[in-house]
Design a protein around this motif. Sequence first.
Motif, PDB file in Angstrom:
ATOM      1  N   ARG A  51       0.823  -1.219   0.000  1.00  0.00           N
ATOM      2  CA  ARG A  51       0.000   0.000   0.000  1.00  0.00           C
ATOM      3  C   ARG A  51       0.854   1.265   0.000  1.00  0.00           C
ATOM      4  NH1 ARG A  51      -5.033  -1.043   4.077  1.00  0.00           N
ATOM      5  NH2 ARG A  51      -5.487  -3.155   3.384  1.00  0.00           N
ATOM      6  N   LEU A  52       0.311   2.309  -0.596  1.00  0.00           N
ATOM      7  CA  LEU A  52       0.975   3.614  -0.616  1.00  0.00           C
ATOM      8  C   LEU A  52       0.911   4.259   0.765  1.00  0.00           C
ATOM      9  CD1 LEU A  52      -0.343   5.250  -3.898  1.00  0.00           C
ATOM     10  CD2 LEU A  52       1.987   4.525  -3.414  1.00  0.00           C
ATOM     11  N   MET A  53       2.037   4.796   1.195  1.00  0.00           N
ATOM     12  CA  MET A  53       2.072   5.540   2.446  1.00  0.00           C
ATOM     13  C   MET A  53       2.202   7.038   2.159  1.00  0.00           C
ATOM     14  SD  MET A  53       1.634   3.203   4.588  1.00  0.00           S
ATOM     15  CE  MET A  53       1.868   4.072   6.116  1.00  0.00           C
ATOM     16  N   ALA A  54       2.916   7.358   1.093  1.00  0.00           N
ATOM     17  CA  ALA A  54       3.075   8.754   0.662  1.00  0.00           C
ATOM     18  C   ALA A  54       3.180   8.746  -0.852  1.00  0.00           C
ATOM     19  CB  ALA A  54       4.327   9.366   1.276  1.00  0.00           C
TER      20      ALA A  54
ATOM     21  N   LEU B  54       6.164   6.344  -1.630  1.00  0.00           N
ATOM     22  CA  LEU B  54       6.694   5.483  -0.585  1.00  0.00           C
ATOM     23  C   LEU B  54       5.659   4.417  -0.291  1.00  0.00           C
ATOM     24  CD1 LEU B  54       8.784   4.785   1.611  1.00  0.00           C
ATOM     25  CD2 LEU B  54       7.531   6.367   3.123  1.00  0.00           C
ATOM     26  N   LEU B  55       6.074   3.164  -0.391  1.00  0.00           N
ATOM     27  CA  LEU B  55       5.181   2.056  -0.100  1.00  0.00           C
ATOM     28  C   LEU B  55       5.298   1.646   1.362  1.00  0.00           C
ATOM     29  CD1 LEU B  55       5.757  -0.127  -3.295  1.00  0.00           C
ATOM     30  CD2 LEU B  55       4.071   1.685  -2.907  1.00  0.00           C
ATOM     31  N   CYS B  56       4.302   0.939   1.843  1.00  0.00           N
ATOM     32  CA  CYS B  56       4.219   0.501   3.228  1.00  0.00           C
ATOM     33  C   CYS B  56       5.421  -0.348   3.654  1.00  0.00           C
ATOM     34  CB  CYS B  56       2.930  -0.288   3.391  1.00  0.00           C
ATOM     35  SG  CYS B  56       2.676  -0.946   5.028  1.00  0.00           S
TER      36      CYS B  56
ATOM     37  N   GLY C 186       8.475   0.136   2.834  1.00  0.00           N
ATOM     38  CA  GLY C 186       9.690   0.931   2.833  1.00  0.00           C
ATOM     39  C   GLY C 186      10.319   1.140   1.472  1.00  0.00           C
ATOM     40  N   VAL C 187       9.702   0.632   0.427  1.00  0.00           N
ATOM     41  CA  VAL C 187      10.225   0.774  -0.930  1.00  0.00           C
ATOM     42  C   VAL C 187       9.857   2.147  -1.477  1.00  0.00           C
ATOM     43  CG1 VAL C 187      10.041  -0.103  -3.306  1.00  0.00           C
ATOM     44  CG2 VAL C 187      10.127  -1.700  -1.396  1.00  0.00           C
ATOM     45  N   LEU C 188      10.854   2.839  -2.050  1.00  0.00           N
ATOM     46  CA  LEU C 188      10.585   4.064  -2.796  1.00  0.00           C
ATOM     47  C   LEU C 188      10.380   3.662  -4.245  1.00  0.00           C
ATOM     48  CD1 LEU C 188      13.101   6.726  -1.467  1.00  0.00           C
ATOM     49  CD2 LEU C 188      10.620   6.856  -1.449  1.00  0.00           C
ATOM     50  N   LEU C 189       9.222   3.955  -4.776  1.00  0.00           N
ATOM     51  CA  LEU C 189       8.860   3.606  -6.145  1.00  0.00           C
ATOM     52  C   LEU C 189       8.848   4.893  -6.966  1.00  0.00           C
ATOM     53  CD1 LEU C 189       7.802   1.440  -8.122  1.00  0.00           C
ATOM     54  CD2 LEU C 189       5.503   1.975  -7.302  1.00  0.00           C
ATOM     55  N   PHE C 190       9.630   4.893  -8.056  1.00  0.00           N
ATOM     56  CA  PHE C 190       9.727   6.079  -8.895  1.00  0.00           C
ATOM     57  C   PHE C 190       8.827   5.943 -10.112  1.00  0.00           C
ATOM     58  CE2 PHE C 190      13.574   5.818  -6.413  1.00  0.00           C
ATOM     59  CZ  PHE C 190      13.637   7.083  -5.882  1.00  0.00           C
ATOM     60  N   GLU C 191       8.431   7.078 -10.696  1.00  0.00           N
ATOM     61  CA  GLU C 191       7.476   7.060 -11.809  1.00  0.00           C
ATOM     62  C   GLU C 191       7.998   6.302 -13.028  1.00  0.00           C
ATOM     63  OE1 GLU C 191       8.413  11.373 -13.878  1.00  0.00           O
ATOM     64  OE2 GLU C 191       6.574  11.111 -12.771  1.00  0.00           O
ATOM     65  N   ASP C 192       9.307   6.167 -13.169  1.00  0.00           N
ATOM     66  CA  ASP C 192       9.851   5.403 -14.290  1.00  0.00           C
ATOM     67  C   ASP C 192       9.904   3.908 -13.978  1.00  0.00           C
ATOM     68  OD1 ASP C 192      11.974   5.161 -12.542  1.00  0.00           O
ATOM     69  OD2 ASP C 192      13.483   5.927 -13.935  1.00  0.00           O
ATOM     70  N   THR C 193       9.324   3.498 -12.855  1.00  0.00           N
ATOM     71  CA  THR C 193       9.245   2.135 -12.319  1.00  0.00           C
ATOM     72  C   THR C 193      10.551   1.658 -11.705  1.00  0.00           C
ATOM     73  OG1 THR C 193       9.666   0.894 -14.372  1.00  0.00           O
ATOM     74  CG2 THR C 193       7.359   1.472 -13.877  1.00  0.00           C
TER      75      THR C 193
END
Length: 68
Positions: free
Chosen positions: A20-23, A32-34, A36-43
Motif C-alpha cells: 500500500r501507498l504511504m506517501a 513510498l510504499l508501506c 519501505g520501498v521508494l517507487l519512482f514514476e519510471d518504475t
Amino acid sequence: MCQHQPACPTADSADRDAARLMAHHPEQGWSLLCNGVLLFEDTGELLPDGKIIAPHRPLRTEQVVTAA
C-alpha cells in the motif's frame, strides 16, 4: 513496518510493488510504499537496504499500419 492485515509484501518479495501507498508525490515522481520501498514514476525502485532496482517498464511496442 506494515501493520495491515493481511500484511503487505515485504521489500524483498517479488510482488513488493503491491504494498500500500504511504506517501505519494507525483509532482516529484516518487511514492513510498508501506514496506519501505521508494517507487519512482519510471518504475525504478530504491529498497530499504539501499539496493537499486532498475526501471522495468514494459517496452513500447510500435503499431504497424498496413495499407488496405
